[in-house]
Scaffold this motif. Structure first.
Motif, PDB file in Angstrom:
ATOM      1  N   GLN A   1       0.826  -1.207   0.000  1.00  0.00           N
ATOM      2  CA  GLN A   1       0.000   0.000   0.000  1.00  0.00           C
ATOM      3  C   GLN A   1       0.859   1.255   0.000  1.00  0.00           C
ATOM      4  O   GLN A   1       1.822   1.364   0.761  1.00  0.00           O
ATOM      5  CB  GLN A   1      -0.900   0.018   1.244  1.00  0.00           C
ATOM      6  N   SER A   2       0.474   2.209  -0.880  1.00  0.00           N
ATOM      7  CA  SER A   2       1.005   3.552  -0.786  1.00  0.00           C
ATOM      8  C   SER A   2      -0.077   4.368  -0.082  1.00  0.00           C
ATOM      9  O   SER A   2      -1.110   4.661  -0.655  1.00  0.00           O
ATOM     10  CB  SER A   2       1.291   4.094  -2.183  1.00  0.00           C
ATOM     11  N   PRO A   3       0.139   4.689   1.202  1.00  0.00           N
ATOM     12  CA  PRO A   3      -0.965   5.194   2.013  1.00  0.00           C
ATOM     13  C   PRO A   3      -1.371   6.627   1.690  1.00  0.00           C
ATOM     14  O   PRO A   3      -0.586   7.392   1.131  1.00  0.00           O
ATOM     15  CB  PRO A   3      -0.426   5.113   3.439  1.00  0.00           C
TER      16      PRO A   3
ATOM     17  N   GLN B   1       4.943  11.965  -3.025  1.00  0.00           N
ATOM     18  CA  GLN B   1       3.947  11.007  -3.509  1.00  0.00           C
ATOM     19  C   GLN B   1       4.599   9.988  -4.445  1.00  0.00           C
ATOM     20  O   GLN B   1       4.334   8.792  -4.363  1.00  0.00           O
ATOM     21  CB  GLN B   1       2.810  11.734  -4.220  1.00  0.00           C
ATOM     22  N   MET B   2       5.467  10.486  -5.338  1.00  0.00           N
ATOM     23  CA  MET B   2       6.195   9.584  -6.244  1.00  0.00           C
ATOM     24  C   MET B   2       7.017   8.592  -5.416  1.00  0.00           C
ATOM     25  O   MET B   2       7.072   7.398  -5.725  1.00  0.00           O
ATOM     26  CB  MET B   2       7.154  10.365  -7.147  1.00  0.00           C
TER      27      MET B   2
ATOM     28  N   ARG C   1       8.308   3.384  -3.336  1.00  0.00           N
ATOM     29  CA  ARG C   1       8.626   2.543  -2.165  1.00  0.00           C
ATOM     30  C   ARG C   1       7.733   1.310  -2.128  1.00  0.00           C
ATOM     31  O   ARG C   1       8.187   0.196  -1.862  1.00  0.00           O
ATOM     32  CB  ARG C   1       8.464   3.360  -0.875  1.00  0.00           C
ATOM     33  N   ALA C   2       6.435   1.503  -2.424  1.00  0.00           N
ATOM     34  CA  ALA C   2       5.519   0.354  -2.463  1.00  0.00           C
ATOM     35  C   ALA C   2       5.944  -0.622  -3.563  1.00  0.00           C
ATOM     36  O   ALA C   2       5.879  -1.843  -3.393  1.00  0.00           O
ATOM     37  CB  ALA C   2       4.083   0.830  -2.681  1.00  0.00           C
TER      38      ALA C   2
END
Ligand code: ATP
Length: 241
Positions: free
Chosen positions: A85-87, A147-148, A153-154
């Motif tokens: 997940q990218s929270p 955000q990128m 990272r996800a």
């Protein structure tokens, strides 16, 4: 034979004390699809994402991943299975460098230094600005860059399913465009994505299928193109009256 969906959610209910945030939600995501959930503030979108990644417990219903019931599995085990997940709100580690943030995305993998380096380079191909800024503390980057980084990272977890919770939140229109360009690029590489968005128009344009979530219920579902044409969606989510 019908293929098992990568993710299948059946009659999911989630409560915060007396608040029923999800009231029996059923959705599925097939491998290779981009599926979007649109809905207004407080509809339950983030709650749905957190329940899939294991941050919120289900009160009832099931979360199935590759045909296995993961409803009660702790979050870190879900990451190992391939759910990343990218929270919402990005939540990068502000004092760590961009590079270290990315490496943290791969912490559970038993990858060699060479494999990790190759994966870092792959992220830098998709997100060239992260390459230039790899030694910069993440907290000093702009909102769009963070955000990128959160998405990259996800991806370092090599997920089978990428969960993106409102990636456009609080970003300027030009940066939102860039974020959606990245989502399209990931889609063309075959990454399976479940995308939660308030930017309904862009989200529906990139999505194979979509669901509308309203106060804890799925009220409309269809292809992205169908929902873009739907007069109810045009009035409620695309600002057309
Ligand atoms: P937004 O787009 O505004 O982020 P959302 O669709 O993601 O909204 P959720 O954050 O999932 O909505 O919230 C769904 C409902 O659950 C809301 O009524 C919210 O107030 C409530 N809620 C969410 N988190 C909690 C919490 N930790 N404790 C109590 N209630 C909560």
């Amino acid at each position: 034979m019908v293929d098992t969906p990568l993710l299948k959610i059946e009659n999911l209910e989630v409560r915060y004390g007396a608040v029923e945030a999800l009231k029996g939600v059923s959705i599925h995501v097939n491998a290779g699809e981009v599926v979007t959930i649109i809905g207004g503030n407080g509809a339950g979108k983030s709650t749905l994402m957190k329940t899939i990644s294991g941050l919120e417990p289900a009160a009832a219903g099931r979360v199935m991943f590759e045909g296995h019931d993961i409803t009660r599995m702790p979050g870190y085990q879900r990451v190992a299975l391939g759910v990343a997940q990218s929270p919402e709100g990005r939540q990068v580690f502000p004092d760590q460098t961009v590079r270290d943030n990315l490496l943290l995305g791969a912490y559970h993998r038993k990858a060699s230094a060479a494999e990790l380096e190759a994966d870092l380079q792959a992220q830098f191909e998709t997100f060239p600005r992260l390459r230039e800024r790899q030694e910069q503390p993440a907290g000093t980057m702009s909102g769009g860059e963070q955000q990128m980084l959160a998405i990259a990272r996800a991806l370092m977890a090599q997920p089978k399913l990428l969960l993106l919770d409102e990636p456009s939140l609080g970003l300027a229109p030009l940066i939102v465009k860039e974020i959606f360009a990245v989502i399209r690029a990931l889609k063309s590489r075959g990454v399976t994505i479940l995308l939660v968005e308030q930017m309904a128009n862009q989200a529906l344009a990139v999505a194979d299928r979509a669901y509308v979530l309203e106060t804890g219920h799925i009220t409309i579902e269809g292809t992205g193109a169908e929902l873009r044409r739907d007069p109810r969606i045009r009035a409620a989510y695309l600002g057309e009256h």
